[in-house]
Design a protein around this motif. Structure first.
Motif, PDB file in Angstrom:
ATOM      1  N   ILE A  49      14.090 -29.467  -5.266  1.00 21.68           N
ATOM      2  CA  ILE A  49      14.654 -30.776  -5.623  1.00 21.68           C
ATOM      3  C   ILE A  49      13.788 -31.900  -5.070  1.00 21.68           C
ATOM      4  CG2 ILE A  49      16.608 -32.299  -5.210  1.00 21.68           C
ATOM      5  CD1 ILE A  49      18.399 -29.826  -5.336  1.00 21.68           C
ATOM      6  N   LYS A  50      13.360 -31.721  -3.812  1.00 23.57           N
ATOM      7  CA  LYS A  50      12.500 -32.740  -3.224  1.00 23.57           C
ATOM      8  C   LYS A  50      11.174 -32.826  -3.967  1.00 23.57           C
ATOM      9  CE  LYS A  50      14.404 -32.375   1.440  1.00 23.57           C
ATOM     10  NZ  LYS A  50      14.132 -32.050   2.872  1.00 23.57           N
ATOM     11  N   GLU A  51      10.625 -31.654  -4.324  1.00 25.63           N
ATOM     12  CA  GLU A  51       9.347 -31.645  -5.039  1.00 25.63           C
ATOM     13  C   GLU A  51       9.482 -32.308  -6.404  1.00 25.63           C
ATOM     14  OE1 GLU A  51       5.882 -28.441  -6.378  1.00 25.63           O
ATOM     15  OE2 GLU A  51       7.679 -27.776  -5.311  1.00 25.63           O
ATOM     16  N   VAL A  52      10.595 -32.022  -7.088  1.00 32.38           N
ATOM     17  CA  VAL A  52      10.832 -32.672  -8.380  1.00 32.38           C
ATOM     18  C   VAL A  52      10.922 -34.180  -8.208  1.00 32.38           C
ATOM     19  CG1 VAL A  52      12.529 -32.953 -10.221  1.00 32.38           C
ATOM     20  CG2 VAL A  52      11.908 -30.667  -9.444  1.00 32.38           C
ATOM     21  N   GLY A  53      11.585 -34.607  -7.127  1.00 29.21           N
ATOM     22  CA  GLY A  53      11.663 -36.042  -6.864  1.00 29.21           C
ATOM     23  C   GLY A  53      10.294 -36.658  -6.676  1.00 29.21           C
ATOM     24  N   CYS A  54       9.411 -35.955  -5.921  1.00 30.10           N
ATOM     25  CA  CYS A  54       8.050 -36.472  -5.725  1.00 30.10           C
ATOM     26  C   CYS A  54       7.290 -36.554  -7.040  1.00 30.10           C
ATOM     27  CB  CYS A  54       7.312 -35.576  -4.732  1.00 30.10           C
ATOM     28  SG  CYS A  54       7.980 -35.625  -3.062  1.00 30.10           S
ATOM     29  N   LEU A  55       7.447 -35.515  -7.881  1.00 24.92           N
ATOM     30  CA  LEU A  55       6.759 -35.512  -9.170  1.00 24.92           C
ATOM     31  C   LEU A  55       7.265 -36.641 -10.070  1.00 24.92           C
ATOM     32  CD1 LEU A  55       6.654 -31.666  -9.879  1.00 24.92           C
ATOM     33  CD2 LEU A  55       4.741 -33.139  -9.194  1.00 24.92           C
ATOM     34  N   ARG A  56       8.540 -36.871 -10.021  1.00 22.94           N
ATOM     35  CA  ARG A  56       9.088 -37.957 -10.822  1.00 22.94           C
ATOM     36  C   ARG A  56       8.568 -39.317 -10.356  1.00 22.94           C
ATOM     37  NH1 ARG A  56      15.491 -36.254 -11.487  1.00 22.94           N
ATOM     38  NH2 ARG A  56      15.175 -34.751 -13.209  1.00 22.94           N
ATOM     39  N   ARG A  57       8.414 -39.449  -9.040  1.00 19.60           N
ATOM     40  CA  ARG A  57       7.867 -40.716  -8.538  1.00 19.60           C
ATOM     41  C   ARG A  57       6.435 -40.919  -9.019  1.00 19.60           C
ATOM     42  NH1 ARG A  57      10.401 -38.569  -3.857  1.00 19.60           N
ATOM     43  NH2 ARG A  57      12.374 -39.618  -3.401  1.00 19.60           N
ATOM     44  N   LEU A  58       5.688 -39.811  -9.092  1.00 24.40           N
ATOM     45  CA  LEU A  58       4.310 -39.926  -9.592  1.00 24.40           C
ATOM     46  C   LEU A  58       4.269 -40.185 -11.095  1.00 24.40           C
ATOM     47  CD1 LEU A  58       2.650 -36.985  -7.611  1.00 24.40           C
ATOM     48  CD2 LEU A  58       2.400 -39.428  -7.179  1.00 24.40           C
ATOM     49  N   LEU A  59       5.195 -39.561 -11.840  1.00 20.05           N
ATOM     50  CA  LEU A  59       5.191 -39.687 -13.298  1.00 20.05           C
ATOM     51  C   LEU A  59       5.776 -41.009 -13.755  1.00 20.05           C
ATOM     52  CD1 LEU A  59       4.554 -38.257 -15.962  1.00 20.05           C
ATOM     53  CD2 LEU A  59       6.850 -37.239 -15.878  1.00 20.05           C
ATOM     54  N   TYR A  60       6.846 -41.446 -13.091  1.00 23.31           N
ATOM     55  CA  TYR A  60       7.497 -42.709 -13.469  1.00 23.31           C
ATOM     56  C   TYR A  60       7.586 -43.602 -12.243  1.00 23.31           C
ATOM     57  CZ  TYR A  60       9.084 -39.395 -17.036  1.00 23.31           C
ATOM     58  OH  TYR A  60       9.141 -38.437 -18.000  1.00 23.31           O
ATOM     59  N   PRO A  61       6.480 -44.151 -11.809  1.00 18.98           N
ATOM     60  CA  PRO A  61       6.495 -44.946 -10.574  1.00 18.98           C
ATOM     61  C   PRO A  61       7.396 -46.154 -10.660  1.00 18.98           C
ATOM     62  CG  PRO A  61       4.431 -45.238 -11.744  1.00 18.98           C
ATOM     63  CD  PRO A  61       5.144 -44.130 -12.434  1.00 18.98           C
ATOM     64  N   TRP A  62       7.540 -46.767 -11.876  1.00 17.88           N
ATOM     65  CA  TRP A  62       8.365 -47.965 -11.975  1.00 17.88           C
ATOM     66  C   TRP A  62       9.841 -47.715 -11.704  1.00 17.88           C
ATOM     67  CZ3 TRP A  62       5.799 -45.669 -16.036  1.00 17.88           C
ATOM     68  CH2 TRP A  62       6.591 -45.005 -16.998  1.00 17.88           C
ATOM     69  N   ARG A  63      10.241 -46.452 -11.769  1.00 13.01           N
ATOM     70  CA  ARG A  63      11.631 -46.127 -11.474  1.00 13.01           C
ATOM     71  C   ARG A  63      11.918 -46.114  -9.967  1.00 13.01           C
ATOM     72  NH1 ARG A  63      13.044 -41.016 -15.475  1.00 13.01           N
ATOM     73  NH2 ARG A  63      12.580 -42.054 -17.461  1.00 13.01           N
ATOM     74  N   TYR A  64      10.883 -46.182  -9.140  1.00 13.10           N
ATOM     75  CA  TYR A  64      11.063 -46.071  -7.693  1.00 13.10           C
ATOM     76  C   TYR A  64      10.451 -47.238  -6.934  1.00 13.10           C
ATOM     77  CZ  TYR A  64      12.061 -41.330  -9.206  1.00 13.10           C
ATOM     78  OH  TYR A  64      12.594 -40.251  -9.842  1.00 13.10           O
ATOM     79  N   GLU A  65      10.040 -48.314  -7.659  1.00 11.06           N
ATOM     80  CA  GLU A  65       9.479 -49.495  -7.023  1.00 11.06           C
ATOM     81  C   GLU A  65      10.397 -50.680  -7.256  1.00 11.06           C
ATOM     82  OE1 GLU A  65       6.913 -49.615  -5.111  1.00 11.06           O
ATOM     83  OE2 GLU A  65       6.266 -47.529  -5.396  1.00 11.06           O
ATOM     84  N   LEU A  66      10.427 -51.588  -6.272  1.00 13.45           N
ATOM     85  CA  LEU A  66      11.239 -52.796  -6.373  1.00 13.45           C
ATOM     86  C   LEU A  66      10.331 -54.016  -6.520  1.00 13.45           C
ATOM     87  CD1 LEU A  66      13.799 -52.071  -3.509  1.00 13.45           C
ATOM     88  CD2 LEU A  66      14.265 -51.980  -5.964  1.00 13.45           C
ATOM     89  N   PRO A  67      10.829 -55.071  -7.176  1.00 17.96           N
ATOM     90  CA  PRO A  67      10.049 -56.315  -7.232  1.00 17.96           C
ATOM     91  C   PRO A  67       9.781 -56.823  -5.826  1.00 17.96           C
ATOM     92  CG  PRO A  67      11.854 -56.376  -8.790  1.00 17.96           C
ATOM     93  CD  PRO A  67      12.074 -55.184  -7.947  1.00 17.96           C
ATOM     94  N   ASP A  68       8.700 -57.634  -5.674  1.00 18.82           N
ATOM     95  CA  ASP A  68       8.334 -58.083  -4.339  1.00 18.82           C
ATOM     96  C   ASP A  68       9.248 -59.167  -3.798  1.00 18.82           C
ATOM     97  OD1 ASP A  68       7.584 -60.116  -5.949  1.00 18.82           O
ATOM     98  OD2 ASP A  68       5.446 -60.058  -5.443  1.00 18.82           O
ATOM     99  N   VAL A  69      10.330 -59.527  -4.570  1.00 17.09           N
ATOM    100  CA  VAL A  69      11.327 -60.436  -4.000  1.00 17.09           C
ATOM    101  C   VAL A  69      12.135 -59.733  -2.911  1.00 17.09           C
ATOM    102  CG1 VAL A  69      11.503 -61.806  -6.106  1.00 17.09           C
ATOM    103  CG2 VAL A  69      13.026 -59.842  -5.774  1.00 17.09           C
ATOM    104  N   VAL A  70      12.026 -58.392  -2.824  1.00 15.77           N
ATOM    105  CA  VAL A  70      12.690 -57.592  -1.797  1.00 15.77           C
ATOM    106  C   VAL A  70      11.674 -57.217  -0.736  1.00 15.77           C
ATOM    107  CG1 VAL A  70      13.961 -55.472  -1.292  1.00 15.77           C
ATOM    108  CG2 VAL A  70      14.322 -56.640  -3.469  1.00 15.77           C
TER     109      VAL A  70
END
Length: 459
Positions: A303-324
């Motif tokens: 599950i953790k590995e899948v999470g890491c792969l998803r972060r690499l594949l869809y980085p915009w799903r795990y990044e916040l705007p720089d207002v945060v």
């Protein structure tokens, strides 16, 4: 039988009940008169054998004295009483009551014998008597201590209870039933031996061969050899059959014990085998449990590995705007709940909100990131911060800011706030998963985002 009363006390023998119940044949007993015998059993001892009664006495003695009864102790005794031909069982029971009242002697059972006696001058001389089986102990299991005056008093009580004449005291020891029978038997044996000696003289005078005389004398010797035996000896000879039967019973008991031992050994083997199988099953269970734990651990890692792969594949799903300001954002726990503290542009200090226990567990297991938790719970605050920043921008500066946001979890926000930008968006979605923005209205997009978990409002 005379009307003189007497009672003779002696220790209770192991063979007494065989004699009293007529469970063996005896030469001085007439079977045709046995039906005249009577028996009474004390209800206090009903259903108990002599052995069981003695064990009860020994147990009572041990409970009170705190030591075992001595082997030479005589807690059970037998009283042999002369009775008249017309003495009733009720009179004997009355005697038993008097013995208990006067001396504390408890009567276990009474047996009357009207079938014993001997022949004298061709006539039957009856020896009517009764046997009283006595419990010679007190309530503590101790033997009663009766002195000579007590025994003399007992003779008087017997005479009064049975309406008989009291016997005179003398130094001659009273004969009990067995001694009486032995005396009668000795007299008969003496007469028979005298007769045998006369026959021996007559045989020697016969005019027959020497071998014939020897044969007759041998038969006479064999026959006369029985004359010298007392009644006790004859009873002993008669008991040989009983001894043989007891030996057979002992052999049967030994066989039963052997069968029980074999059965016990078989069950022990079965028990040991069952224990071995149980131990084997336990080891198998532990092995399966270990495999399950290992599988669970691998699943968590996956599950953790899948999470890491998803972060690499869809980085915009795990990044916040720089207002945060993610570096200053943190989590804390107090009041039994977990709190998320976030620094957002345009707010003084932290913006704080609680998260659920389930979300906290998912975060601890690595199934969800802090960025995702902030995006879920602070959507409105982040949208407003971005809008405030973009509101005063134009041209290339605005385009640059919009491009920066497009690479975060809020990539749809520019199209929502600036619908005119939809005209320059390419057909279809960017990654094959997102919605086709060109063909959907703003309200439809917001509804779909609400369905995905974003805290959006239609107004």
């Amino acid at each position: 039988m005379s009307n003189i009363s007497s009672i003779h006390i002696c220790p209770l023998k192991s063979s007494a009940m065989f004699h009293n119940d007529r469970r063996k044949e005896m030469p001085h007993v007439r079977g045709d008169l046995t039906h005249l015998n009577e028996k009474w059993e004390n209800p206090l001892y009903e259903g108990k054998g002599i052995g069981e009664i003695r064990k009860d006495i020994e147990r009572r003695y041990f409970d009170n004295v705190h030591q075992r009864m001595q082997a030479k102790a005589v807690p059970l005794r037998e009283g042999v009483v002369n009775i008249r031909e017309g003495t009733t069982l009720d009179e004997l029971r009355h005697l038993a009551e008097k013995l208990q009242q006067e001396f504390g002697i408890k009567t276990i059972a009474i047996h009357t014998h009207r079938d014993e006696g001997h022949e004298e001058s061709g006539e039957w001389v009856a020896n009517h008597h009764a046997h009283l089986i006595l419990d010679w102990t007190n309530d503590q299991g101790k033997s009663l201590n009766l002195k000579s005056p007590d025994m003399a008093r007992m003779q008087t009580i017997v005479a009064e209870a049975l309406n008989m004449e009291r016997g005179k005291s003398s130094d001659v020891k009273h004969l009990d039933a067995i001694q009486y029978k032995n005396k009668m038997q000795e007299q008969q044996n003496k007469q028979l031996l005298e007769t045998a000696e006369q026959l021996r003289e007559e045989i020697s005078k016969l005019r027959i061969s020497h071998k014939g005389k020897e044969a007759l004398l041998q038969r006479l010797d064999k026959f006369s050899g029985l004359f010298g035996k007392s009644d006790v000896r004859l009873q002993l000879d008669a008991s040989q059959d009983e001894i043989a039967q007891l030996k057979e019973q002992l052999d049967e008991l030994r066989q039963k014990v052997e069968n029980i031992q074999q059965n016990l050994e078989r069950r022990t083997r079965e028990r040991d085998k069952a224990r071995e199988e149980a131990e084997r099953f336990k080891k198998e269970r532990d092995a399966y449990a270990h495999k399950a734990e290992e599988s669970e651990r691998r699943a968590k890692d996956a599950i953790k590995e899948v999470g890491c792969l998803r972060r690499l594949l869809y980085p915009w799903r795990y990044e916040l705007p720089d207002v945060v300001d993610l570096s200053r954002s943190k989590m804390s726990r107090h009041g039994g709940r977990c709190w998320l503290h976030v620094t957002i542009e345009g707010h003084n200090g932290y913006v704080t909100k609680p998260i659920s226990s389930r979300e906290e567990e998912m975060y601890e297991r690595g199934e969800i990131t802090k960025e995702q938790l902030i995006a879920k719970h602070f959507t409105d605050e982040i949208d407003r911060a971005c809008y405030r920043r973009w509101q005063g921008m134009k041209g290339a500066a605005l385009e640059k800011e919009l491009q920066k946001t497009a690479g975060t979890m809020f990539f749809q926000l520019p199209q929502i706030l600036f619908p005119s930008k939809l005209l320059s968006a390419p057909g279809g979605s960017r990654d094959g998963e997102n919605i086709n923005l060109r063909h959907k209205s703003r309200d439809e997009i917001i509804r779909e985002m609400i369905d995905e978990g974003y805290n959006m409002k239609l107004s």
